[in-house]
Design a protein around this motif. Structure first.
Motif, PDB file in Angstrom:
ATOM      1  N   VAL A   1       1.719  -3.669 -31.698  1.00 14.84           N
ATOM      2  CA  VAL A   1       0.275  -3.917 -31.703  1.00 14.84           C
ATOM      3  C   VAL A   1      -0.489  -2.666 -32.146  1.00 14.84           C
ATOM      4  O   VAL A   1      -1.418  -2.755 -32.938  1.00 14.84           O
ATOM      5  N   ARG A   2      -0.090  -1.525 -31.624  1.00 11.31           N
ATOM      6  CA  ARG A   2      -0.767  -0.262 -31.930  1.00 11.31           C
ATOM      7  C   ARG A   2       0.106   0.575 -32.868  1.00 11.31           C
ATOM      8  O   ARG A   2       1.325   0.490 -32.830  1.00 11.31           O
ATOM      9  N   TYR A   3      -0.520   1.389 -33.688  1.00 12.21           N
ATOM     10  CA  TYR A   3       0.214   2.212 -34.650  1.00 12.21           C
ATOM     11  C   TYR A   3       1.251   3.108 -33.985  1.00 12.21           C
ATOM     12  O   TYR A   3       2.348   3.294 -34.495  1.00 12.21           O
ATOM     13  N   TRP A   4       0.890   3.692 -32.837  1.00 19.54           N
ATOM     14  CA  TRP A   4       1.800   4.634 -32.188  1.00 19.54           C
ATOM     15  C   TRP A   4       3.114   3.969 -31.799  1.00 19.54           C
ATOM     16  O   TRP A   4       4.140   4.639 -31.656  1.00 19.54           O
ATOM     17  N   GLU A   5       3.112   2.643 -31.637  1.00 17.32           N
ATOM     18  CA  GLU A   5       4.335   1.936 -31.253  1.00 17.32           C
ATOM     19  C   GLU A   5       5.377   1.934 -32.379  1.00 17.32           C
ATOM     20  O   GLU A   5       6.554   1.684 -32.143  1.00 17.32           O
ATOM     21  N   MET A   6       4.943   2.229 -33.593  1.00 17.32           N
ATOM     22  CA  MET A   6       5.860   2.300 -34.738  1.00 17.32           C
ATOM     23  C   MET A   6       6.278   3.733 -35.048  1.00 17.32           C
ATOM     24  O   MET A   6       7.134   3.967 -35.900  1.00 17.32           O
ATOM     25  N   LYS A   7       5.690   4.697 -34.355  1.00 14.84           N
ATOM     26  CA  LYS A   7       5.877   6.111 -34.671  1.00 14.84           C
ATOM     27  C   LYS A   7       7.351   6.528 -34.679  1.00 14.84           C
ATOM     28  O   LYS A   7       7.802   7.194 -35.622  1.00 14.84           O
ATOM     29  N   ALA A   8       8.117   6.162 -33.679  1.00 12.46           N
ATOM     30  CA  ALA A   8       9.522   6.572 -33.606  1.00 12.46           C
ATOM     31  C   ALA A   8      10.306   6.049 -34.806  1.00 12.46           C
ATOM     32  O   ALA A   8      11.172   6.747 -35.349  1.00 12.46           O
ATOM     33  N   TYR A   9       9.980   4.841 -35.241  1.00 10.87           N
ATOM     34  CA  TYR A   9      10.681   4.251 -36.394  1.00 10.87           C
ATOM     35  C   TYR A   9      10.267   4.936 -37.696  1.00 10.87           C
ATOM     36  O   TYR A   9      11.091   5.149 -38.580  1.00 10.87           O
ATOM     37  N   LYS A  10       8.995   5.284 -37.802  1.00 16.78           N
ATOM     38  CA  LYS A  10       8.516   6.003 -38.990  1.00 16.78           C
ATOM     39  C   LYS A  10       9.188   7.371 -39.084  1.00 16.78           C
ATOM     40  O   LYS A  10       9.622   7.792 -40.161  1.00 16.78           O
TER      41      LYS A  10
END
Length: 126
Positions: A78-87
């Protein structure tokens, strides 16, 4: 080799799309919900283990990428930070990153309260 993140609200078709895409592209598919499926195939969500489930999903993704496999991860994100580890993982391993959004409304199979989905929708970052 590619890392694809599929995001969307509960019931938007993420898992179905990820499974079809994984089969079509010969990629490995992971999602946090898989952590809660027991040996008999029953889904047993435990909110107090959600952080462990996300860590498990990230670890599975990392190991598959290290083995040279393309990976598809479907979670709400939902939030950008939730994808941070994958990025960060994609950058570290020099893997192409693709993000796709599911916007369907097929109904959640996990009996999520409508009020919870409304809250998630209000926090959604495009």
């Amino acid at each position: 080799m590619k890392l694809t993140l599929i995001r969307g609200l509960p019931g938007s078709g993420k898992s179905t799309f990820a499974k079809v895409l994984a089969k079509k592209t010969d990629a490995v598919h992971f999602e946090t919900d898989m952590y809660f499926v027991d040996d008999s195939g029953e889904y047993r969500f435990a909110p107090n283990h959600l952080e462990k489930a996300h860590q498990w999903c990230q670890q599975q993704t990392y190991h598959a990428l290290l083995q040279g496999k393309s990976v598809i991860v479907s979670n709400t994100f939902v939030r950008y930070w939730e994808m941070k580890a994958y990025k960060e993982m994609a950058n570290k391993l020099n893997v192409k990153l693709e993000i796709q959004v599911c916007r369907g409304n097929y109904g959640s199979i996990h009996d999520i309260e409508p009020s919870t989905i409304i809250k998630m929708k209000s926090k959604w970052q495009n």
